[in-house]
Design a protein around this motif. Structure first.
Motif, PDB file in Angstrom:
ATOM      1  N   VAL A 108       0.793  -1.079  -0.028  1.00  0.00           N
ATOM      2  CA  VAL A 108       0.222   0.105   0.052  1.00  0.00           C
ATOM      3  C   VAL A 108       0.839   1.114  -0.050  1.00  0.00           C
ATOM      4  O   VAL A 108       0.563   2.078  -1.015  1.00  0.00           O
ATOM      5  N   VAL A 109       1.704   1.276   0.725  1.00  0.00           N
ATOM      6  CA  VAL A 109       2.767   2.630   0.988  1.00  0.00           C
ATOM      7  C   VAL A 109       3.446   2.755  -0.265  1.00  0.00           C
ATOM      8  O   VAL A 109       3.515   3.685  -0.743  1.00  0.00           O
ATOM      9  N   ILE A 110       4.011   1.503  -0.764  1.00  0.00           N
ATOM     10  CA  ILE A 110       4.600   1.680  -2.238  1.00  0.00           C
ATOM     11  C   ILE A 110       3.542   2.423  -3.358  1.00  0.00           C
ATOM     12  O   ILE A 110       4.090   3.307  -3.940  1.00  0.00           O
ATOM     13  N   ALA A 111       2.420   1.748  -3.288  1.00  0.00           N
ATOM     14  CA  ALA A 111       1.522   2.006  -4.363  1.00  0.00           C
ATOM     15  C   ALA A 111       1.068   3.361  -4.218  1.00  0.00           C
ATOM     16  O   ALA A 111       1.129   4.521  -5.008  1.00  0.00           O
ATOM     17  N   ASN A 112       0.976   4.020  -3.061  1.00  0.00           N
ATOM     18  CA  ASN A 112       0.564   5.352  -2.482  1.00  0.00           C
ATOM     19  C   ASN A 112       1.658   6.553  -3.023  1.00  0.00           C
ATOM     20  O   ASN A 112       1.492   7.458  -3.519  1.00  0.00           O
ATOM     21  N   VAL A 113       2.944   6.072  -2.441  1.00  0.00           N
ATOM     22  CA  VAL A 113       4.161   7.190  -2.662  1.00  0.00           C
ATOM     23  C   VAL A 113       4.320   7.281  -4.162  1.00  0.00           C
ATOM     24  O   VAL A 113       4.537   8.361  -4.798  1.00  0.00           O
ATOM     25  N   SER A 114       4.176   6.081  -5.040  1.00  0.00           N
ATOM     26  CA  SER A 114       4.533   6.077  -6.370  1.00  0.00           C
ATOM     27  C   SER A 114       3.299   6.985  -7.019  1.00  0.00           C
ATOM     28  O   SER A 114       3.718   7.679  -7.947  1.00  0.00           O
ATOM     29  N   ARG A 115       2.183   7.139  -6.656  1.00  0.00           N
ATOM     30  CA  ARG A 115       1.073   7.891  -7.191  1.00  0.00           C
ATOM     31  C   ARG A 115       1.450   9.106  -6.942  1.00  0.00           C
ATOM     32  O   ARG A 115       1.104  10.018  -7.795  1.00  0.00           O
ATOM     33  N   ALA A 116       1.896   9.545  -5.624  1.00  0.00           N
ATOM     34  CA  ALA A 116       2.429  11.017  -5.454  1.00  0.00           C
ATOM     35  C   ALA A 116       3.694  11.509  -6.305  1.00  0.00           C
ATOM     36  O   ALA A 116       3.702  12.733  -6.530  1.00  0.00           O
TER      37      ALA A 116
ATOM     38  N   ILE B 231       1.863  -4.216 -10.980  1.00  0.00           N
ATOM     39  CA  ILE B 231       2.274  -5.399 -10.933  1.00  0.00           C
ATOM     40  C   ILE B 231       2.202  -5.908  -9.346  1.00  0.00           C
ATOM     41  O   ILE B 231       1.618  -7.130  -9.244  1.00  0.00           O
ATOM     42  N   LEU B 232       2.980  -5.451  -8.604  1.00  0.00           N
ATOM     43  CA  LEU B 232       3.138  -5.721  -7.013  1.00  0.00           C
ATOM     44  C   LEU B 232       1.813  -5.890  -6.573  1.00  0.00           C
ATOM     45  O   LEU B 232       1.472  -7.062  -6.043  1.00  0.00           O
TER      46      LEU B 232
ATOM     47  N   ALA C 280      12.569   5.144 -15.175  1.00  0.00           N
ATOM     48  CA  ALA C 280      11.548   5.780 -14.513  1.00  0.00           C
ATOM     49  C   ALA C 280       9.858   5.203 -14.800  1.00  0.00           C
ATOM     50  O   ALA C 280       9.263   4.808 -13.925  1.00  0.00           O
ATOM     51  N   ALA C 281       9.715   4.635 -16.206  1.00  0.00           N
ATOM     52  CA  ALA C 281       8.651   4.011 -16.503  1.00  0.00           C
ATOM     53  C   ALA C 281       8.651   2.732 -15.624  1.00  0.00           C
ATOM     54  O   ALA C 281       7.344   2.125 -15.243  1.00  0.00           O
ATOM     55  N   ALA C 282       9.688   1.887 -15.593  1.00  0.00           N
ATOM     56  CA  ALA C 282       9.651   0.639 -14.957  1.00  0.00           C
ATOM     57  C   ALA C 282       9.255   0.933 -13.571  1.00  0.00           C
ATOM     58  O   ALA C 282       8.517   0.085 -12.807  1.00  0.00           O
ATOM     59  N   ILE C 283       9.798   1.940 -12.758  1.00  0.00           N
ATOM     60  CA  ILE C 283       9.769   2.149 -11.298  1.00  0.00           C
ATOM     61  C   ILE C 283       8.180   2.309 -11.145  1.00  0.00           C
ATOM     62  O   ILE C 283       7.638   1.881 -10.224  1.00  0.00           O
TER      63      ILE C 283
END
Lengths: 247, 224
Positions: free
Chosen positions: A80-88, A122-123, A113-116
């Motif tokens: 969740v944390v990874i997903a949220n930070v990457s969204r921001a 995917i995760l 950058a696109a991969a990140i």
């Protein structure tokens, strides 16, 4: 309206389609960058998501979208944390940061950058797919004497496939949509047409480029959707509604 | 490439922030106001849209499909196609941001409306509530938590997305990132990036606080 006409003229000029900086070669470059980025992200995110999901064994974990945000502690919380930070974090920020470091101009920082940005998609889907496998099914497999590894490979993974495939698909489409930004930091792909058009104030070319990028995205989305449908056994097809909630 | 007598080019520099405070604040303000406008407009459009789709289920495929396709189109392409028609940087970016935020809010609103307890709906019907009264006084309030989740997601991604507006010269903090990139000045990129992250966080916080205020009943339930 003049711009629309010049966009049409631009698209109608065969010289814009062929050659080293023509539409075809730029689209090829676009797709090649996409493949590399998705592969990179998959290599990292897929095993991680599957293992986290396998280790979670969370009883009674809820459904898709909302579950990921309100999931319990540990592995779930991490995704969740990874997903949220990457969204921001703006893709563009990462792009300029990479381009300014030793990675150099052009395609490499963009692919990274696109991969990140494809990673969390995917995760999260791999994790959700494994975690949402019916606990009874898992218990039954265990009761039949299957080892943890065989439960994972023989039971959990096949059952999680629809969600994993959805994740890969969303990630790929997202990457196709991200690659055009490469042109802003001197890279290739179809975004070049747009950025060049803005630079020279030829708005017909800008419209044509935007149109081509959009078409490529929708095309990739369509092909992947059809492919996913083909390889999924009918009983396991995720309904359209469930898929929307999970992406 | 780096020679020994090259000037220092740190990622973080307080003196850069101090020396350029007015400019940074101007872009931060631009970023904040446009993102906020986009989210508010998206909310005002998305909730009625979702309510319509909920009331007439046949519409829901169309609404979700259209917003989904819009979401698939890359921001760069959208800005590129819209700008030549509007010829106004601010409006173009605003239109793009609203379109992207729409899907998130519509989808969450619909999920919320569909998730309303059937017993609650039946009870209201039994009390003689008509379709619209049911929607406005029972279903929508019940769907609020889900709507708020959608708005939170939308606000965070809107703040991040706005940086792409740099392609038409209206990207708020993205403008600073781009200039930092063009001149290889790291502190400028990093400052803009951090501000962008903080702004996204602040938006998220504000929306969730407002959400708490408008759903006082949710607080009595145990926090999940």
């Amino acid at each position: 309206m003049n711009d629309l006409r010049s966009a049409f003229l631009w698209l109608n000029d065969p010289l814009n389609w062929t050659g080293p900086s023509g539409v075809f070669s730029l689209a090829g470059e676009h797709l090649a960058m996409t493949v590399v980025a998705v592969l990179l992200a998959t290599l990292v995110a897929l095993p991680l998501g599957v293992l986290l999901g396998h280790g979670a064994h969370a009883p009674g974990t809820t459904h898709s979208g909302r579950a990921r945000r309100s999931a319990g502690p540990g592995a779930g919380a991490t995704t969740v944390v990874i997903a949220n930070v990457s969204r921001a974090l703006p893709t563009f920020a990462l792009l300029t940061i990479f381009a300014t470091t030793g990675l150099g101009f052009g395609n490499r920082p963009t692919v990274l950058a696109a991969a990140i940005f494809a990673l969390p998609v995917i995760l999260a889907n791999a994790y959700a797919g494994i975690v949402e496998v019916d606990a009874d099914v898992r218990d039954a497999a265990r009761g039949m004497g299957l080892s943890g590894r065989r439960v994972l490979l023989g039971v959990e993974l096949p059952l999680a496939m629809p969600l994993i495939a959805t994740g890969l698909r969303s990630a790929t489409v997202q990457v196709v949509a991200t690659i055009p930004l490469a042109a802003l930091v001197g890279g290739g792909g179809l975004g070049r047409i747009v950025v060049e058009g803005f630079g020279t104030q030829r708005y017909g070319q800008v419209i044509a480029g935007g149109f081509l990028v959009a078409v490529l995205c929708l095309l990739v989305e369509g092909v992947l959707a059809a492919g996913q449908r083909l390889v999924t056994p009918p009983q396991m097809r995720v309904t359209a509604a469930a898929r929307r909630e999970s992406t | 490439m780096v020679t020994s007598d090259a000037p220092a080019n740190p990622w973080l520099s307080w003196s850069y922030v101090q020396d350029n405070a007015p400019e940074i604040l101007r872009y931060l303000g631009q970023h904040t106001s446009l993102s906020a406008q986009a989210v508010v407009i998206a909310l005002l459009v998305a909730v009625p849209l979702a309510a319509l789709a909920h009331t007439w289920p046949r519409l829901s495929g169309l609404v979700l499909g259209t917003t989904g396709v819009l979401y698939t189109i890359p921001s760069l392409a959208l800005f590129a196609v819209v700008y030549p028609f509007l010829r106004d940087r601010r409006t173009t970016v605003l239109v793009g941001l609203v379109l992207y935020a729409l899907l998130l809010v519509v989808r969450n609103t619909l999920v919320g409306l569909r998730g309303v307890d059937p017993d609650v709906r039946d009870a209201a019907r039994g009390l003689g509530y008509g379709r619209w009264r049911l929607l406005l006084t029972v279903e929508l309030p019940n769907a609020l938590p889900s709507v708020i989740t959608g708005v939170r997601l939308a606000s965070v991604s809107t703040v991040a997305l706005m940086t792409v507006g740099v392609v038409i010269g209206y990207g708020g903090l993205g403008q600073l990132m781009f200039r930092g990139f063009a001149s290889g000045y790291r502190a400028q990129i990093m400052t803009a990036t951090i501000l962008c992250l903080l702004l996204g966080l602040a938006f998220d916080l504000v929306v969730s606080l407002v959400g708490r205020l408008v759903t006082p009943w949710a607080r009595t339930k145990a926090a999940r």
